[in-house]
Write a protein that holds these residues in place. Sequence first.
Motif, PDB file in Angstrom:
ATOM      1  N   GLU A  48       0.825  -1.207   0.000  1.00  0.00           N
ATOM      2  CA  GLU A  48       0.000   0.000   0.000  1.00  0.00           C
ATOM      3  C   GLU A  48       0.859   1.256   0.000  1.00  0.00           C
ATOM      4  O   GLU A  48       0.493   2.269  -0.622  1.00  0.00           O
ATOM      5  CB  GLU A  48      -0.945   0.005   1.204  1.00  0.00           C
ATOM      6  CG  GLU A  48      -2.111  -0.958   1.075  1.00  0.00           C
ATOM      7  CD  GLU A  48      -3.146  -0.754   2.168  1.00  0.00           C
ATOM      8  OE1 GLU A  48      -3.019   0.233   2.924  1.00  0.00           O
ATOM      9  OE2 GLU A  48      -4.075  -1.573   2.264  1.00  0.00           O
ATOM     10  N   SER A  49       2.007   1.206   0.673  1.00  0.00           N
ATOM     11  CA  SER A  49       2.860   2.404   0.730  1.00  0.00           C
ATOM     12  C   SER A  49       3.413   2.736  -0.656  1.00  0.00           C
ATOM     13  O   SER A  49       3.526   3.914  -1.017  1.00  0.00           O
ATOM     14  CB  SER A  49       4.006   2.200   1.729  1.00  0.00           C
ATOM     15  OG  SER A  49       4.770   1.046   1.398  1.00  0.00           O
ATOM     16  N   THR A  50       3.721   1.699  -1.465  1.00  0.00           N
ATOM     17  CA  THR A  50       4.200   1.955  -2.833  1.00  0.00           C
ATOM     18  C   THR A  50       3.085   2.546  -3.680  1.00  0.00           C
ATOM     19  O   THR A  50       3.297   3.497  -4.443  1.00  0.00           O
ATOM     20  CB  THR A  50       4.719   0.658  -3.475  1.00  0.00           C
ATOM     21  OG1 THR A  50       5.721   0.078  -2.656  1.00  0.00           O
ATOM     22  CG2 THR A  50       5.307   0.935  -4.855  1.00  0.00           C
ATOM     23  N   VAL A  51       1.887   1.967  -3.561  1.00  0.00           N
ATOM     24  CA  VAL A  51       0.740   2.468  -4.327  1.00  0.00           C
ATOM     25  C   VAL A  51       0.459   3.916  -3.960  1.00  0.00           C
ATOM     26  O   VAL A  51       0.269   4.773  -4.835  1.00  0.00           O
ATOM     27  CB  VAL A  51      -0.508   1.591  -4.086  1.00  0.00           C
ATOM     28  CG1 VAL A  51      -1.733   2.214  -4.760  1.00  0.00           C
ATOM     29  CG2 VAL A  51      -0.291   0.180  -4.612  1.00  0.00           C
ATOM     30  N   GLU A  52       0.447   4.239  -2.667  1.00  0.00           N
ATOM     31  CA  GLU A  52       0.148   5.601  -2.233  1.00  0.00           C
ATOM     32  C   GLU A  52       1.238   6.579  -2.662  1.00  0.00           C
ATOM     33  O   GLU A  52       0.936   7.721  -3.040  1.00  0.00           O
ATOM     34  CB  GLU A  52      -0.035   5.626  -0.720  1.00  0.00           C
ATOM     35  CG  GLU A  52      -1.337   4.956  -0.280  1.00  0.00           C
ATOM     36  CD  GLU A  52      -1.505   4.937   1.222  1.00  0.00           C
ATOM     37  OE1 GLU A  52      -0.490   5.064   1.939  1.00  0.00           O
ATOM     38  OE2 GLU A  52      -2.649   4.794   1.690  1.00  0.00           O
ATOM     39  N   LEU A  53       2.495   6.150  -2.624  1.00  0.00           N
ATOM     40  CA  LEU A  53       3.581   7.005  -3.100  1.00  0.00           C
ATOM     41  C   LEU A  53       3.398   7.311  -4.579  1.00  0.00           C
ATOM     42  O   LEU A  53       3.531   8.458  -5.018  1.00  0.00           O
ATOM     43  CB  LEU A  53       4.928   6.322  -2.865  1.00  0.00           C
ATOM     44  CG  LEU A  53       6.154   7.036  -3.451  1.00  0.00           C
ATOM     45  CD1 LEU A  53       6.354   8.398  -2.780  1.00  0.00           C
ATOM     46  CD2 LEU A  53       7.404   6.169  -3.312  1.00  0.00           C
TER      47      LEU A  53
END
Length: 486
Positions: A48-53
């Motif tokens: 999720e952190s990659t997607v949000e970034l």
Amino acid sequence: MNGENITLSEKIVSPSYVRQGAQARRGHEQLIRHLLDQGKCPEEGWSESTVELFLSELAVMDSNNFLGNCGVGEREGRVASGLVARRHYRLIHGIGRSGDIAAVQPKAAGSSLLNKLTNSVVLDVLRISGVRSVASCFVVPMATGMSLTLCFLTLRHRRPKARYIIWPRIDQKSCFKSMITAGFEPVVVENVLEGDELRTDLEAVQRKIEELGAENVLCVHSTTSCFAPRVPDRLEELAAMCAKYDIPHIVNNAYGVQSSKCMHLIQQGARVGRIDAFVQSLDKNFMVPVGGAIIAGFDESFVQEISKMYPGRASASPSLDVLITLLTLGANGYKKYLSERKEIYSFLAEELKSLASAHGERLLHTPHNPISLAMSLDGLQASSNQAVTQLGSMLFTRQVSGARVIPLGKEQIISGHTFRGFMSHSESYPCPYLNAASAVGITRGDVTLCMKRLDKCLKALKKDGKAAGSSPTAALANQEAPLTND
């Protein structure tokens, strides 16, 4: 954070710690770089952190998020609610321009990039799912019915004299209304009964083409995914027939992406004959909110022609939802869902067959339908037609959603056309029945709980039917409380 800011950070925090953080960020950036370079669904899902970034990087490229932006137009990406802005990751401008849903917006480089990447990733997934030779596709912010209408309206410009759409019958209102809304006259071809299955009447389709004149037929409108006992249309034969008579062929593949059999039929149809476009729902195939579809085809120029027919800009929400989902799952995660769905289809068939036998019914033999199953309800029909419809009500109040109970003899008028035996895809199907489907995302627990509640309902109907002398309705009043603790 760029290299200069990283260097400045080392003056504040230990350089070794900063370098470690920078390396971690580069891991995220490498995944994003690979997506931009390849335009394909990643094999492994992103965190999720990659997607949000990634979404944050896209959002800051849109003018509504520029620092010091001064907007004096009527459409500047203004949003009154912070909650709404966060819900859309501050990607407010939508996709496309007034003349083309696929065009790049000067004010919204990030949203435009999102649109292009979504279409590219979805195209890759369609190929992975079995239609290897698909040339182009795009996500449209309309559900399947209106997306079919868009295809028909595009064909109008190619065949301005055509009035008719030949349609092997499937009892689903939006399919029928999609043709009416586009201004065409549906020519309903009844299915033929082969064993328990309802199959395409190829001879009747050919007769209609010759009777109406090929030049007066806009297209053949066929279907893959459907409720048993109807099974997918004979796509290869229909595609060959369309090629022979030079008639376009539009396929309603509503929830067929999740089925390797449905996708194989489309691939084979395009190989041996003609399929101009096939349309599928986002929510049914990719587990996202309702509101989007994919229009795909084997001729890139025709798919682009359809996209240009869409008037004005469009909501980016369906594109955003499916891109987030596919990046999170990755190709392997989505293939795992497809494999599990197929396994649970076999489990559902076994459980439904066992339950049917226990109640003197039978699982209808529909081997050509890879998603939906049907169980006869002859015993309830013998009690009363009202008992059959009551079963559907009982299941719904007991929180069993999606199961369809089909009585005999129902009539439905849609836009002036009378369908006899509506919902059974036939004017005179031999028996009433209950539908259940193994669709993507279903679990074994769903099946087990459904069977338990269905068993209770059938027992209650039989018991009350006997007590009321073949009139179970009155006694059922005491059975209507939802069973939530199974």
